[in-house]
Enzyme design. Structure first.
Site, PDB file in Angstrom:
ATOM      1  N   CYS A   1       0.752  -1.152   0.046  1.00 35.44           N
ATOM      2  CA  CYS A   1       0.131   0.031  -0.141  1.00 35.44           C
ATOM      3  C   CYS A   1       0.900   1.413  -0.107  1.00 35.44           C
ATOM      4  CB  CYS A   1      -0.819  -0.200   1.188  1.00 35.44           C
ATOM      5  SG  CYS A   1      -1.874  -1.719   1.320  1.00 35.44           S
TER       6      CYS A   1
ATOM      7  N   HIS B   1      -3.766   6.498   2.795  1.00 36.05           N
ATOM      8  CA  HIS B   1      -3.975   5.464   2.133  1.00 36.05           C
ATOM      9  C   HIS B   1      -5.366   5.010   2.785  1.00 36.05           C
ATOM     10  CE1 HIS B   1      -4.133   1.372   1.181  1.00 36.05           C
ATOM     11  NE2 HIS B   1      -3.720   0.614   2.208  1.00 36.05           N
TER      12      HIS B   1
ATOM     13  N   ASN C   1     -10.111  -0.988   0.112  1.00 38.45           N
ATOM     14  CA  ASN C   1      -8.679  -0.769  -0.010  1.00 38.45           C
ATOM     15  C   ASN C   1      -7.868  -1.354  -1.344  1.00 38.45           C
ATOM     16  OD1 ASN C   1      -5.876  -1.334   0.398  1.00 38.45           O
ATOM     17  ND2 ASN C   1      -5.979  -2.189   2.332  1.00 38.45           N
TER      18      ASN C   1
HETATM   19  N1  ACO Z   1     -18.039  -9.264   9.760  1.00 43.34           N
HETATM   20  C1  ACO Z   1     -18.505  -9.681  10.955  1.00 43.34           C
HETATM   21  N2  ACO Z   1     -17.384  -9.938  11.949  1.00 43.34           N
HETATM   22  C2  ACO Z   1     -16.280  -9.885  11.672  1.00 43.34           C
HETATM   23  C3  ACO Z   1     -15.888  -9.720  10.482  1.00 43.34           C
HETATM   24  C4  ACO Z   1     -16.660  -9.570   9.280  1.00 43.34           C
HETATM   25  N3  ACO Z   1     -16.174  -9.251   8.075  1.00 43.34           N
HETATM   26  N4  ACO Z   1     -14.160  -9.658  10.481  1.00 43.34           N
HETATM   27  C5  ACO Z   1     -14.139  -9.988  11.869  1.00 43.34           C
HETATM   28  N5  ACO Z   1     -15.164  -9.968  12.660  1.00 43.34           N
HETATM   29  C6  ACO Z   1     -15.350 -10.065  13.974  1.00 43.34           C
HETATM   30  C7  ACO Z   1     -14.241 -10.970  14.591  1.00 43.34           C
HETATM   31  O1  ACO Z   1     -14.367 -12.333  14.524  1.00 43.34           O
HETATM   32  C8  ACO Z   1     -14.313 -10.514  16.030  1.00 43.34           C
HETATM   33  O2  ACO Z   1     -15.306 -11.307  16.607  1.00 43.34           O
HETATM   34  P1  ACO Z   1     -15.093 -11.765  18.263  1.00 43.34           P
HETATM   35  O3  ACO Z   1     -15.089 -10.558  19.097  1.00 43.34           O
HETATM   36  O4  ACO Z   1     -16.502 -12.834  18.318  1.00 43.34           O
HETATM   37  O5  ACO Z   1     -13.673 -12.814  18.149  1.00 43.34           O
HETATM   38  C9  ACO Z   1     -14.784  -8.995  15.796  1.00 43.34           C
HETATM   39  O6  ACO Z   1     -15.464  -8.912  14.633  1.00 43.34           O
HETATM   40  C10 ACO Z   1     -13.904  -8.043  16.061  1.00 43.34           C
HETATM   41  O7  ACO Z   1     -12.729  -8.304  15.195  1.00 43.34           O
HETATM   42  P2  ACO Z   1     -11.588  -7.368  15.159  1.00 43.34           P
HETATM   43  O8  ACO Z   1     -10.621  -8.074  14.114  1.00 43.34           O
HETATM   44  O9  ACO Z   1     -11.001  -7.080  16.340  1.00 43.34           O
HETATM   45  O10 ACO Z   1     -12.176  -6.146  14.219  1.00 43.34           O
HETATM   46  P3  ACO Z   1     -11.444  -4.842  13.907  1.00 43.34           P
HETATM   47  O11 ACO Z   1     -12.271  -3.956  14.723  1.00 43.34           O
HETATM   48  O12 ACO Z   1      -9.860  -4.701  14.366  1.00 43.34           O
HETATM   49  O13 ACO Z   1     -11.675  -4.657  12.537  1.00 43.34           O
HETATM   50  C11 ACO Z   1     -10.173  -4.561  10.402  1.00 43.34           C
HETATM   51  C12 ACO Z   1     -10.775  -5.639  11.725  1.00 43.34           C
HETATM   52  C13 ACO Z   1     -11.036  -4.002   9.630  1.00 43.34           C
HETATM   53  C14 ACO Z   1      -9.442  -5.507   9.352  1.00 43.34           C
HETATM   54  C15 ACO Z   1      -9.114  -3.759  11.051  1.00 43.34           C
HETATM   55  O14 ACO Z   1      -8.431  -4.406  12.193  1.00 43.34           O
HETATM   56  C16 ACO Z   1      -8.409  -3.137  10.111  1.00 43.34           C
HETATM   57  O15 ACO Z   1      -8.821  -2.395   9.363  1.00 43.34           O
HETATM   58  N6  ACO Z   1      -7.060  -3.421  10.143  1.00 43.34           N
HETATM   59  C17 ACO Z   1      -6.165  -2.862   9.324  1.00 43.34           C
HETATM   60  C18 ACO Z   1      -6.102  -3.533   7.857  1.00 43.34           C
HETATM   61  C19 ACO Z   1      -5.216  -2.723   6.921  1.00 43.34           C
HETATM   62  O16 ACO Z   1      -4.978  -1.348   7.195  1.00 43.34           O
HETATM   63  N7  ACO Z   1      -4.386  -3.315   6.190  1.00 43.34           N
HETATM   64  C20 ACO Z   1      -3.677  -2.684   5.249  1.00 43.34           C
HETATM   65  C21 ACO Z   1      -2.699  -3.344   4.541  1.00 43.34           C
HETATM   66  S1  ACO Z   1      -3.399  -4.222   3.366  1.00 43.34           S
HETATM   67  C22 ACO Z   1      -2.138  -4.451   2.150  1.00 43.34           C
HETATM   68  O17 ACO Z   1      -1.092  -4.073   2.286  1.00 43.34           O
HETATM   69  C23 ACO Z   1      -2.419  -5.274   1.127  1.00 43.34           C
END
Ligand code: ACO
Length: 331
Positions: free
Chosen positions: A112, A250, A280
């Site tokens: 990214c 980003h 993304n």
């Molecule tokens: N739908 C519903 N529930 C979900 C989903 C989904 N798609 N995905 C995860 N959950 C659930 C999890 O299982 C968890 O449930 P639990 O509490 O029962 O265990 C709950 O939601 C919370 O999960 P988290 O992983 O803590 O969710 P978070 O708020 O952190 O959001 C996310 C996840 C969106 C991936 C976030 O962490 C994020 O954006 N991270 C950064 C990603 C990023 O920027 N990547 C960039 C690089 S990509 C590249 O370089 C190609």
């Protein structure tokens, strides 16, 4: 000649929109969760006939519109999803866009952070190419490497491409910062090879590559490194946060952008946000957002612009430049 100015921008996103509702039919998720936790409503997904090259070419054609292609001295393509390991995307763009052959054609794999790194690299390369310009591109077909059974990643990614033509600028200022913290545990996508050597057992990395990620850890890395990188870039540019007219971050997660905005004390209205309908798109997000910004008519001569990104590697990069002139678009 330390400055950098943009001469043209362009972008392309495929017409097919994969909505949150559609994702509900293939994985255990719900539209509201995706919207609240990421800010994404839908993402563009490439058709079978499309390639990373076709999307990059479409974006670059727009960026080059009305500009002299014989002046291009470098084409730098940022991508983690090229169509070939060799030839590179940048070499194929040289061919398909009819660019000169006495140029530097380089692909950058910074995930990214790639488009910001492409800008930084082009600025350096142009230092010994007086009178030449550079074409920089961020293009990704992430749908190729997305596991649509993994709800933690498949709701995030989309396809698209963005491009810009830049030149060094005697009057303006350019400053930048970048970094890498090598890590294949938090965010990775394994390379795929043929691996049919009859004298060796089939290795583990012959399995299909897909993006795997520890979202929470990447989230923390993103806010921290992006904010600190922007601070260092502004210090190098002798500029204050408040003096910047436009910020392009980003587009990985709306909550990450909000976190950076709060940390740096940025006026939120100065940030380009287009994540709702793109998701993304890795190296393409900053490039597409830059095109959106310039085509919105909000960029005036003398405006100060900051771009910053983070991603796989892990990597981060930021850049500051003063735009010396307004761009007139024909389309
Ligand atoms: N739908 C519903 N529930 C979900 C989903 C989904 N798609 N995905 C995860 N959950 C659930 C999890 O299982 C968890 O449930 P639990 O509490 O029962 O265990 C709950 O939601 C919370 O999960 P988290 O992983 O803590 O969710 P978070 O708020 O952190 O959001 C996310 C996840 C969106 C991936 C976030 O962490 C994020 O954006 N991270 C950064 C990603 C990023 O920027 N990547 C960039 C690089 S990509 C590249 O370089 C190609």
């Amino acid at each position: 000649m330390n400055g950098l100015t943009i001469l043209g921008t362009g972008s392309y996103t495929p017409p097919f929109a994969l909505t949150n509702k559609m994702l509900e039919t293939i994985v255990d998720t719900d539209s509201e969760w995706i919207k609240l936790r990421t800010g994404i409503l839908s993402r563009a997904i490439a058709a079978e006939s499309e390639t990373t090259l076709s999307m990059a070419t479409a974006a670059a054609q727009k960026a080059l519109d009305g500009l002299d292609r014989s002046k291009i001295g470098a084409v730098i393509a940022a991508t983690i999803t090229p169509d070939y390991l060799t030839p590179s995307l940048s070499c194929l763009l040289q061919r398909d866009l009819g660019l000169p052959t006495d140029i530097a054609a380089i692909d950058i794999n910074c995930a990214c952070s790639g488009f910001v790194m492409a800008m930084k690299t082009a600025h350096t390369l142009l230092a010994d190419m007086p009178g030449r310009t550079a074409l920089i591109i961020g293009a990704e077909m992430l749908s190729r490497v997305t596991d649509y059974t993994d709800r933690a990643t498949c709701v995030l990614f989309g396809d698209g491409a963005g491009a810009a033509v830049i030149r060094r600028d005697a009057a303006g200022t350019f400053a930048s910062d970048c970094g890498a913290v090598g890590n294949a545990e938090l965010l990775s996508c394994r390379a795929q090879y043929l691996c049919n050597n009859p004298f060796m057992p089939r290795p583990r990395d012959a399995e299909p590559g897909a993006i795997a990620m520890n979202g929470q850890e990447v989230f923390r890395f993103a806010i921290e490194t992006c904010s600190e990188s922007v601070k260092r870039t502004l210090t190098r540019a002798c500029a204050e946060v408040d003096s910047v007219n436009h910020f392009i971050f980003h587009q990985a997660n709306r909550r990450i952008i909000d976190g950076i905005v709060r940390k740096l004390g940025i006026t939120p209205e100065k940030c380009v946000i287009n994540i709702e309908n793109h998701g993304n798109t890795s190296s393409a997000t900053c490039a597409v957002a830059l095109d959106d910004l310039f085509r919105s008519g909000k960029v005036n001569a003398g405006n100060r612009i900051v771009m910053a990104a983070f991603g796989g590697g892990l990597t981060y990069a930021s850049a500051y430049f003063t735009q010396s002139e307004e761009i007139k678009y024909n389309d």
